[in-house]
Motif scaffolding. Structure first.
Motif, PDB file in Angstrom:
ATOM      1  N   THR A  74       0.879  -1.094  -0.067  1.00  0.00           N
ATOM      2  CA  THR A  74      -0.072   0.000   0.060  1.00  0.00           C
ATOM      3  C   THR A  74       0.805   1.284   0.007  1.00  0.00           C
ATOM      4  N   GLN A  75       0.185   2.395  -0.319  1.00  0.00           N
ATOM      5  CA  GLN A  75       0.941   3.536  -0.126  1.00  0.00           C
ATOM      6  C   GLN A  75       1.151   3.935   1.184  1.00  0.00           C
ATOM      7  N   GLU A  76       0.599   3.539   2.130  1.00  0.00           N
ATOM      8  CA  GLU A  76       0.811   3.917   3.457  1.00  0.00           C
ATOM      9  C   GLU A  76       1.996   3.437   4.020  1.00  0.00           C
ATOM     10  N   GLU A  77       2.351   1.990   3.558  1.00  0.00           N
ATOM     11  CA  GLU A  77       3.542   1.311   3.974  1.00  0.00           C
ATOM     12  C   GLU A  77       4.706   2.070   3.153  1.00  0.00           C
ATOM     13  N   ASN A  78       4.394   2.460   2.074  1.00  0.00           N
ATOM     14  CA  ASN A  78       5.650   3.238   1.243  1.00  0.00           C
ATOM     15  C   ASN A  78       5.963   4.411   2.027  1.00  0.00           C
ATOM     16  N   LEU A  79       4.713   5.141   2.468  1.00  0.00           N
ATOM     17  CA  LEU A  79       5.277   6.353   3.064  1.00  0.00           C
ATOM     18  C   LEU A  79       5.723   6.248   4.508  1.00  0.00           C
ATOM     19  N   ALA A  80       5.448   5.184   5.168  1.00  0.00           N
ATOM     20  CA  ALA A  80       5.769   4.940   6.282  1.00  0.00           C
ATOM     21  C   ALA A  80       7.526   4.370   6.318  1.00  0.00           C
ATOM     22  N   TRP A  81       7.746   3.933   5.228  1.00  0.00           N
ATOM     23  CA  TRP A  81       9.131   3.553   4.843  1.00  0.00           C
ATOM     24  C   TRP A  81      10.138   4.890   4.743  1.00  0.00           C
ATOM     25  N   LEU A  82       9.413   5.766   3.748  1.00  0.00           N
ATOM     26  CA  LEU A  82      10.261   7.111   3.452  1.00  0.00           C
ATOM     27  C   LEU A  82      10.192   7.796   4.671  1.00  0.00           C
ATOM     28  N   ARG A  83       9.332   7.887   5.548  1.00  0.00           N
ATOM     29  CA  ARG A  83       9.519   8.622   6.749  1.00  0.00           C
ATOM     30  C   ARG A  83      10.297   7.805   7.810  1.00  0.00           C
ATOM     31  N   MET A  84      10.522   6.534   7.877  1.00  0.00           N
ATOM     32  CA  MET A  84      11.587   5.928   8.684  1.00  0.00           C
ATOM     33  C   MET A  84      13.078   6.372   8.082  1.00  0.00           C
ATOM     34  N   VAL A  85      13.233   6.284   6.937  1.00  0.00           N
ATOM     35  CA  VAL A  85      14.433   6.714   6.077  1.00  0.00           C
ATOM     36  C   VAL A  85      14.773   8.054   6.751  1.00  0.00           C
ATOM     37  N   ARG A  86      13.825   8.949   6.300  1.00  0.00           N
ATOM     38  CA  ARG A  86      14.077  10.491   6.738  1.00  0.00           C
ATOM     39  C   ARG A  86      14.485  10.781   8.187  1.00  0.00           C
TER      40      ARG A  86
END
Length: 91
Positions: A74-86
């Motif tokens: 899902t896009q929510e999982e993708n966003l969570a990963w991007l936020r973790m990297v950030r």
């Protein structure tokens, strides 16, 4: 414009550091820490700035994940990963 055209520094980070991390049994957090240890602060800030822009640019999320060899249901999982990297980059 493509992911690599819009975010060249971030693309370089994702494409160079993440694809083989699973084979080396590295967590994404460890991958980010390794990257941070090898990059100058000014370059790191440029990558963080690109990531901030990517977080709101959903049109490039799928390509960014593909280039990092990450797959999200899902896009929510993708966003969570991007936020973790950030978070890890800024921490």
């Amino acid at each position: 414009m493509s992911f690599v055209e819009k975010y060249p520094r971030l693309w370089n980070f994702f494409a160079a550091y993440f694809p083989d991390a699973d084979l080396d049994n590295l967590t994404d957090e460890v991958v980010v820490a390794e990257y941070k240890s090898e990059i100058q602060e000014s370059a790191l800030q440029q990558v963080v700035a690109e990531l901030d822009k990517l977080i709101v640019d959903t049109s490039c999320w799928e390509q960014a994940a593909d280039d990092a060899n990450r797959y999200f249901a899902t896009q929510e999982e993708n966003l969570a990963w991007l936020r973790m990297v950030r978070r890890e980059l800024a921490g």
